[in-house]
Design a protein around this motif. Sequence first.
Motif, mmCIF file in Angstrom:
data_model
loop_
_atom_site.group_PDB
_atom_site.id
_atom_site.type_symbol
_atom_site.label_atom_id
_atom_site.label_comp_id
_atom_site.label_asym_id
_atom_site.label_seq_id
_atom_site.Cartn_x
_atom_site.Cartn_y
_atom_site.Cartn_z
ATOM 1 N N VAL A 37 -36.741 31.024 0.461
ATOM 2 C CA VAL A 37 -37.808 31.683 1.700
ATOM 3 C C VAL A 37 -38.273 30.664 2.381
ATOM 4 O O VAL A 37 -38.336 30.753 3.872
ATOM 5 C CB VAL A 37 -38.728 32.728 1.011
ATOM 6 C CG1 VAL A 37 -39.729 32.889 2.157
ATOM 7 C CG2 VAL A 37 -38.212 33.981 0.542
ATOM 8 N N ILE A 38 -38.751 29.876 1.988
ATOM 9 C CA ILE A 38 -39.502 28.615 2.711
ATOM 10 C C ILE A 38 -38.479 28.030 3.730
ATOM 11 O O ILE A 38 -38.771 27.546 4.782
ATOM 12 C CB ILE A 38 -40.295 27.567 1.903
ATOM 13 C CG1 ILE A 38 -41.689 28.269 1.283
ATOM 14 C CG2 ILE A 38 -40.829 26.421 2.531
ATOM 15 C CD1 ILE A 38 -42.223 27.520 0.142
ATOM 16 N N PHE A 39 -37.457 27.821 2.983
ATOM 17 C CA PHE A 39 -36.237 27.240 3.825
ATOM 18 C C PHE A 39 -36.007 27.797 5.009
ATOM 19 O O PHE A 39 -35.815 27.238 6.254
ATOM 20 C CB PHE A 39 -34.830 26.837 3.031
ATOM 21 C CG PHE A 39 -33.784 26.624 3.946
ATOM 22 C CD1 PHE A 39 -33.572 25.259 4.316
ATOM 23 C CD2 PHE A 39 -32.872 27.170 4.255
ATOM 24 C CE1 PHE A 39 -32.702 24.935 5.100
ATOM 25 C CE2 PHE A 39 -31.813 26.899 5.174
ATOM 26 C CZ PHE A 39 -31.581 25.811 5.519
ATOM 27 N N PHE A 40 -35.670 29.271 4.906
ATOM 28 C CA PHE A 40 -35.195 30.022 6.143
ATOM 29 C C PHE A 40 -36.526 30.120 7.011
ATOM 30 O O PHE A 40 -36.383 30.375 8.376
ATOM 31 C CB PHE A 40 -35.018 31.474 5.743
ATOM 32 C CG PHE A 40 -33.424 31.570 5.240
ATOM 33 C CD1 PHE A 40 -32.400 31.239 6.122
ATOM 34 C CD2 PHE A 40 -33.269 31.819 3.779
ATOM 35 C CE1 PHE A 40 -31.222 31.207 5.792
ATOM 36 C CE2 PHE A 40 -31.920 31.717 3.586
ATOM 37 C CZ PHE A 40 -30.792 31.591 4.317
ATOM 38 N N VAL A 41 -37.813 30.234 6.627
ATOM 39 C CA VAL A 41 -38.829 30.163 7.463
ATOM 40 C C VAL A 41 -38.878 28.926 8.298
ATOM 41 O O VAL A 41 -39.396 28.795 9.492
ATOM 42 C CB VAL A 41 -40.220 30.576 6.827
ATOM 43 C CG1 VAL A 41 -41.375 30.346 7.617
ATOM 44 C CG2 VAL A 41 -40.285 31.909 6.409
ATOM 45 N N GLY A 46 -30.996 23.799 13.033
ATOM 46 C CA GLY A 46 -30.492 22.498 13.576
ATOM 47 C C GLY A 46 -29.193 22.197 12.624
ATOM 48 O O GLY A 46 -28.595 22.961 12.007
ATOM 49 N N ALA A 47 -29.383 21.026 12.184
ATOM 50 C CA ALA A 47 -28.489 20.371 11.353
ATOM 51 C C ALA A 47 -28.338 20.834 9.780
ATOM 52 O O ALA A 47 -27.432 20.978 9.386
ATOM 53 C CB ALA A 47 -28.440 18.665 11.360
ATOM 54 N N ILE A 48 -29.473 21.325 9.476
ATOM 55 C CA ILE A 48 -29.378 21.473 7.864
ATOM 56 C C ILE A 48 -29.353 23.051 7.896
ATOM 57 O O ILE A 48 -29.563 23.616 6.871
ATOM 58 C CB ILE A 48 -30.789 21.106 7.225
ATOM 59 C CG1 ILE A 48 -31.975 21.578 8.018
ATOM 60 C CG2 ILE A 48 -30.578 19.532 7.456
ATOM 61 C CD1 ILE A 48 -33.101 21.332 7.118
ATOM 62 N N SER A 49 -29.255 23.818 8.838
ATOM 63 C CA SER A 49 -29.078 25.198 8.800
ATOM 64 C C SER A 49 -27.920 25.990 8.219
ATOM 65 O O SER A 49 -27.146 25.302 8.549
ATOM 66 C CB SER A 49 -29.577 25.737 10.089
ATOM 67 O OG SER A 49 -29.621 27.369 9.890
ATOM 68 N N ILE A 50 -28.120 26.872 7.437
ATOM 69 C CA ILE A 50 -26.976 27.363 6.645
ATOM 70 C C ILE A 50 -26.238 28.300 7.568
ATOM 71 O O ILE A 50 -25.104 27.963 7.880
ATOM 72 C CB ILE A 50 -27.467 28.314 5.272
ATOM 73 C CG1 ILE A 50 -27.919 27.200 4.284
ATOM 74 C CG2 ILE A 50 -26.276 28.979 4.777
ATOM 75 C CD1 ILE A 50 -28.768 27.966 3.103
ATOM 76 N N PRO A 51 -26.860 29.252 8.198
ATOM 77 C CA PRO A 51 -25.994 29.959 9.240
ATOM 78 C C PRO A 51 -26.101 29.338 10.674
ATOM 79 O O PRO A 51 -27.018 28.633 10.757
ATOM 80 C CB PRO A 51 -26.787 31.355 9.061
ATOM 81 C CG PRO A 51 -28.109 31.191 8.850
ATOM 82 C CD PRO A 51 -28.050 29.855 8.030
ATOM 83 N N SER A 52 -24.973 29.439 11.499
ATOM 84 C CA SER A 52 -25.163 29.025 12.657
ATOM 85 C C SER A 52 -25.463 29.978 13.722
ATOM 86 O O SER A 52 -25.974 31.126 13.400
ATOM 87 C CB SER A 52 -23.735 28.470 13.256
ATOM 88 O OG SER A 52 -23.066 29.845 13.167
ATOM 89 N N HIS A 57 -33.860 31.777 13.438
ATOM 90 C CA HIS A 57 -35.125 31.212 14.133
ATOM 91 C C HIS A 57 -35.852 32.429 14.868
ATOM 92 O O HIS A 57 -37.058 32.336 15.000
ATOM 93 C CB HIS A 57 -34.757 30.281 15.036
ATOM 94 C CG HIS A 57 -35.712 29.588 15.989
ATOM 95 N ND1 HIS A 57 -36.624 28.858 15.786
ATOM 96 C CD2 HIS A 57 -36.021 30.360 17.228
ATOM 97 C CE1 HIS A 57 -37.486 28.546 16.832
ATOM 98 N NE2 HIS A 57 -37.143 29.372 17.597
ATOM 99 N N GLU A 58 -35.199 33.394 15.316
ATOM 100 C CA GLU A 58 -35.868 34.424 16.332
ATOM 101 C C GLU A 58 -36.522 35.349 15.195
ATOM 102 O O GLU A 58 -37.583 35.989 15.673
ATOM 103 C CB GLU A 58 -34.841 35.175 17.066
ATOM 104 C CG GLU A 58 -34.278 34.142 17.940
ATOM 105 C CD GLU A 58 -35.434 33.721 19.122
ATOM 106 O OE1 GLU A 58 -36.448 34.418 19.303
ATOM 107 O OE2 GLU A 58 -35.396 32.636 19.688
ATOM 108 N N TRP A 59 -35.898 35.617 13.946
ATOM 109 C CA TRP A 59 -36.619 36.544 13.145
ATOM 110 C C TRP A 59 -37.892 36.032 12.549
ATOM 111 O O TRP A 59 -38.515 36.953 12.428
ATOM 112 C CB TRP A 59 -35.534 36.883 11.964
ATOM 113 C CG TRP A 59 -34.393 37.608 12.318
ATOM 114 C CD1 TRP A 59 -34.244 38.384 13.516
ATOM 115 C CD2 TRP A 59 -33.057 37.809 11.800
ATOM 116 N NE1 TRP A 59 -33.061 38.918 13.676
ATOM 117 C CE2 TRP A 59 -32.327 38.689 12.441
ATOM 118 C CE3 TRP A 59 -32.734 37.065 10.426
ATOM 119 C CZ2 TRP A 59 -30.720 39.083 12.108
ATOM 120 C CZ3 TRP A 59 -31.145 37.312 10.219
ATOM 121 C CH2 TRP A 59 -30.522 38.427 10.808
#
Length: 72
Positions: A37-41, A46-52, A57-59
């Motif tokens: 959860v902390i990762f997604f928040v 950017g470069a380390i994001s799982i989904p492109s 980010h908007e959610w």
Amino acid sequence: MSQSAELPVSGDVSLPTIPVREFAPWTLFFSLLAVLVIFFVSADQGAISIPSGNAIHEWVHDGRHLLGYPCH
């Protein structure tokens, strides 16, 4: 056929104990869930994001500002 059930007297009440063997897997599960959860928040998409894209980010945009993560 009446059965009498005795209620515990206040002096007989004891707290149940949870063995570490049963508690440890749940602790690990919720710890990993919290890290996810902390990762997604905190993901900046950017470069380390799982989904492109920028959907995550908007959610979580307002939550990021509330928690003090910079995103602009």
